[in-house]
Design a protein around this motif. Structure first.
Motif, mmCIF file in Angstrom:
data_model
loop_
_atom_site.group_PDB
_atom_site.id
_atom_site.type_symbol
_atom_site.label_atom_id
_atom_site.label_comp_id
_atom_site.label_asym_id
_atom_site.label_seq_id
_atom_site.Cartn_x
_atom_site.Cartn_y
_atom_site.Cartn_z
ATOM 1 N N TYR A 25 -17.806 27.851 -46.988
ATOM 2 C CA TYR A 25 -17.221 26.633 -46.423
ATOM 3 C C TYR A 25 -18.312 25.688 -45.910
ATOM 4 O O TYR A 25 -18.282 24.489 -46.168
ATOM 5 N N VAL A 29 -18.647 21.852 -47.108
ATOM 6 C CA VAL A 29 -18.030 20.785 -46.326
ATOM 7 C C VAL A 29 -19.026 19.771 -45.766
ATOM 8 O O VAL A 29 -18.681 18.609 -45.574
ATOM 9 N N TYR A 98 -18.068 17.859 -37.936
ATOM 10 C CA TYR A 98 -17.206 18.643 -38.806
ATOM 11 C C TYR A 98 -16.711 19.945 -38.200
ATOM 12 O O TYR A 98 -15.907 20.638 -38.816
ATOM 13 N N LEU A 125 -15.530 26.590 -32.870
ATOM 14 C CA LEU A 125 -14.275 27.249 -33.213
ATOM 15 C C LEU A 125 -14.273 27.553 -34.710
ATOM 16 O O LEU A 125 -14.629 26.687 -35.516
ATOM 17 N N THR A 126 -13.884 28.755 -35.050
ATOM 18 C CA THR A 126 -13.839 29.128 -36.464
ATOM 19 C C THR A 126 -12.748 28.325 -37.158
ATOM 20 O O THR A 126 -11.590 28.341 -36.720
ATOM 21 N N ASP A 128 -9.793 27.156 -39.595
ATOM 22 C CA ASP A 128 -8.735 27.845 -40.343
ATOM 23 C C ASP A 128 -8.898 27.679 -41.850
ATOM 24 O O ASP A 128 -8.417 28.495 -42.626
ATOM 25 N N ASP A 129 -9.570 26.603 -42.267
ATOM 26 C CA ASP A 129 -9.648 26.266 -43.698
ATOM 27 C C ASP A 129 -10.285 27.366 -44.541
ATOM 28 O O ASP A 129 -10.144 27.369 -45.758
ATOM 29 N N TYR A 131 -9.517 30.422 -44.688
ATOM 30 C CA TYR A 131 -8.588 31.507 -44.997
ATOM 31 C C TYR A 131 -7.552 31.095 -46.025
ATOM 32 O O TYR A 131 -7.181 29.938 -46.135
ATOM 33 N N GLU A 132 -7.078 32.093 -46.760
ATOM 34 C CA GLU A 132 -6.096 31.837 -47.807
ATOM 35 C C GLU A 132 -4.678 31.775 -47.240
ATOM 36 O O GLU A 132 -3.829 31.092 -47.792
ATOM 37 N N ASN A 133 -4.408 32.541 -46.175
ATOM 38 C CA ASN A 133 -3.044 32.583 -45.674
ATOM 39 C C ASN A 133 -3.026 32.687 -44.153
ATOM 40 O O ASN A 133 -4.055 32.935 -43.522
ATOM 41 N N ASP A 134 -1.848 32.466 -43.585
ATOM 42 C CA ASP A 134 -1.696 32.431 -42.130
ATOM 43 C C ASP A 134 -2.012 33.778 -41.497
ATOM 44 O O ASP A 134 -2.534 33.832 -40.378
ATOM 45 N N ALA A 137 -5.643 34.113 -41.039
ATOM 46 C CA ALA A 137 -6.106 33.168 -40.022
ATOM 47 C C ALA A 137 -5.792 33.667 -38.611
ATOM 48 O O ALA A 137 -6.537 33.392 -37.667
ATOM 49 N N GLU A 138 -4.695 34.414 -38.473
ATOM 50 C CA GLU A 138 -4.320 34.920 -37.145
ATOM 51 C C GLU A 138 -5.331 35.925 -36.623
ATOM 52 O O GLU A 138 -5.486 36.101 -35.419
ATOM 53 N N LYS A 140 -8.579 35.904 -37.157
ATOM 54 C CA LYS A 140 -9.951 35.394 -37.209
ATOM 55 C C LYS A 140 -10.621 35.527 -35.849
ATOM 56 O O LYS A 140 -9.967 35.460 -34.803
ATOM 57 N N GLU A 142 -12.302 33.899 -32.872
ATOM 58 C CA GLU A 142 -12.018 32.555 -32.390
ATOM 59 C C GLU A 142 -13.246 31.645 -32.499
ATOM 60 O O GLU A 142 -13.122 30.457 -32.789
#
Lengths: 208, 334
Positions: A25, A29, A98, A125-126, A128-129, A131-134, A137-138, A140, A142
């Protein structure tokens, strides 16, 4: 499960995969302006031994961390190494644009006559982008730590860490003085290259 | 998640006042209708509050966050009073009177804190008694449905280690950033949107690019391409990818093509301030390729202005443009 084993599991299941995703990432980015020279972007999970040692630190007679898994913020460390000090300044501006940052520390020696570690550290802060799914992401971590350094700062800090920080014998004042000498040389090299770059190449506009 | 306690504070606008008064407060009784309403608000807050925000800080210190943590530690209304007093100190006559609620609950080892501000309004009370109708103007009515309702929720197992990110709702945010939104998120919570405008804009740009390059119908592609030409008009607005699809009424196929490229799924509804300049950096070029091997490319926001298109009855397209040649090169695959 003791802390070491809990972290080992976290390290394998969450931190190492997250570090790999975060590295991809980071490389995607950040829009490096023309003229900014990036040597490397790397991200790694904190080693188990290193985490355990930090988690067991004592401050004023009491454990420094009451909840190390949630309190230690550099379980993932990212590093951006650039050629010149001007590039480091531009890189820091991009990091702040960013990434959501809660801490920025400009590490310089305590005394103006001293030579020691230098670099820019951020606690971010890590995103969320990565990750592939929620569900992923939960889980991760922080935060992650981001360091921005020049080649010379990085080379010095790596050599110093491996040799002096991990020295198997007590460090004498003579050792410290010689280490400070090498830090001064790294600082001097950065200064010279900064001046040469300003003289030879037109200034690069800071990212807006 | 069970609510442990709820406190209420009367917020008067006192910004700039040299010696502000401390807020009056009350603890909400557990068996009251109000407590029941607040419990419902508390349960729904993670779904209703959908603007991720983060406390501003460069040394891991934020005074509003500290006041919240002090309140959680102390629990009593007097421990939350400094936070309420601070809210009053940043409240102007434009924002007006308000009722500020603090609702704290725990479940599964996590502590959730919901802060909500109900603005004052006026209402008309109507009551029929037999054949008679009685009407009365009531001032200082506080309603959640008001366009000025604001709230934020924080949740973590260890608030002092976490509680940097929150989810906010600010019904005044619709379009450009407003005074109201600066008041709640900026001035009171001392926070910024978690999703940096550039990150949100590049996220949307990447999703649009991938969607147009995916295997979708020409109609869906045209909808997406057409919508993105209008994005300059959204510069500075607070939007989410879902709102982009809604605003430009993308059909189901086009919508799915865009949103399936936003991962993880929760980012599809995550609001951010759109920056058109960032979008142009990430998705600068729109390219149309024809079956005769010709491709026409132009800046994505200006393609339709720069290139004329005429379709015949067989849907064969003729594209035309004029200008001075600046580059004529041989290159690799398009």
């Amino acid at each position: 499960m003791d802390l070491r084993h809990a972290f080992l599991q976290r390290h394998e299941e969450i931190l190492v995969p997250t570090a790999a995703k975060l590295e991809n990432y980071l490389k995607k980015v950040l829009p490096w302006p023309d003229g900014i020279n990036v040597d490397q972007i790397s991200v790694r999970a904190k080693a188990v031994d290193s985490f355990t040692k930090k988690a067991n630190k004592v401050k004023d007679g009491a454990p420094k961390y009451t909840d190390p898994i949630n309190q230690i913020q550099d379980q993932i460390g990212a590093r951006i190494v650039v050629f010149f000090k001007q590039d480091a300044e531009a890189a820091c501006e991009l990091v702040k644009q960013y990434f959501a940052t809660i801490e920025e520390i400009h590490y310089v020696p305590d005394e103006p006559t001293a030579f020691d570690y230098e670099g820019e550290h951020f606690v971010c802060l890590t995103p969320d982008d990565i990750y592939e799914n929620d569900e992923e992401a939960e889980q991760k971590p922080e935060f992650f730590e981001m360091q921005v350094k020049t080649l010379f700062q990085h080379a010095w800090s790596q050599a110093n860490h491996d040799l002096i920080y991990k020295a198997p014998v007590p460090i004498t004042n003579d050792h410290r003085r010689r280490v400070a000498y090498t830090a001064a040389q790294a600082w001097g090299a950065d200064q010279m290259f900064k001046e040469l770059r300003d003289e030879l190449i037109p200034p690069t506009e800071a990212p807006s | 998640m069970t609510v442990e306690y709820a406190h209420c504070f009367f917020i008067a606008p006192q910004k700039g006042k040299e010696e502000p008064d401390s807020c009056k407060y009350a603890t909400i009784k557990k068996r009251s209708k109000l407590y029941s309403m607040l419990s419902d608000l508390f349960d729904k807050s993670p779904r209703e509050c959908r603007i991720p925000i983060v406390f501003t800080s460069d040394k891991q210190a934020n005074e509003t966050r500290t006041l919240i943590l002090d309140g959680i530690d102390g629990k009593t209304p007097t421990k939350w009073l400094p936070l309420a007093d601070y809210l009053s100190s940043v409240t102007t006559n434009v924002s007006g009177l308000g009722l500020f609620f603090v609702i704290v609950g725990t479940e599964g080892g996590k502590i959730r804190t919901v802060l909500a501000r109900f603005p004052a309004d006026t209402a008309i009370l109507a009551d029929t008694q037999g054949d008679r109708l009685q009407v009365e103007l009531i001032e200082r009515v506080f309603m959640k449905n008001s366009k000025s309702y604001k709230a934020v929720t924080y949740e973590a197992a260890n608030p002092s280690a976490s509680y940097w990110e929150g989810l906010a709702i600010d019904k005044q945010i619709h379009g450009n950033i407003t005074h109201g939104s600066n008041y709640w998120i900026g001035a009171f919570l001392r926070s910024n949107y978690k999703t940096d405008p550039k990150v949100g804009s590049l996220r949307l740009a990447d999703a649009i690019k991938k969607a147009t390059q995916s295997d979708i119908s020409s109609e869906a592609r045209a909808q997406i391409v057409g919508a993105q030409t209008l994005l300059a008009g959204l510069d500075g607005n607070v939007i989410s990818p879902i709102e982009f699809c809604n605003r430009y009424t993308l059909g189901e196929e086009a919508r799915n093509a865009v949103l399936s490229n936003i991962k993880p799924e929760k980012l599809r509804d995550e609001a951010f301030q759109f920056v058109y300049a960032e979008y142009r950096v990430r998705a600068p070029i729109r390219q149309v390729s024809l079956d005769n091997g010709v491709s026409i490319a132009a800046p994505s926001g200006q393609f339709d202005e720069l290139v004329d298109r005429v379709a015949d009855e067989n849907d064969r397209q003729t594209y035309s443009t004029s200008g001075v040649v600046t580059k004529d090169i041989v290159r690799g695959n398009i």
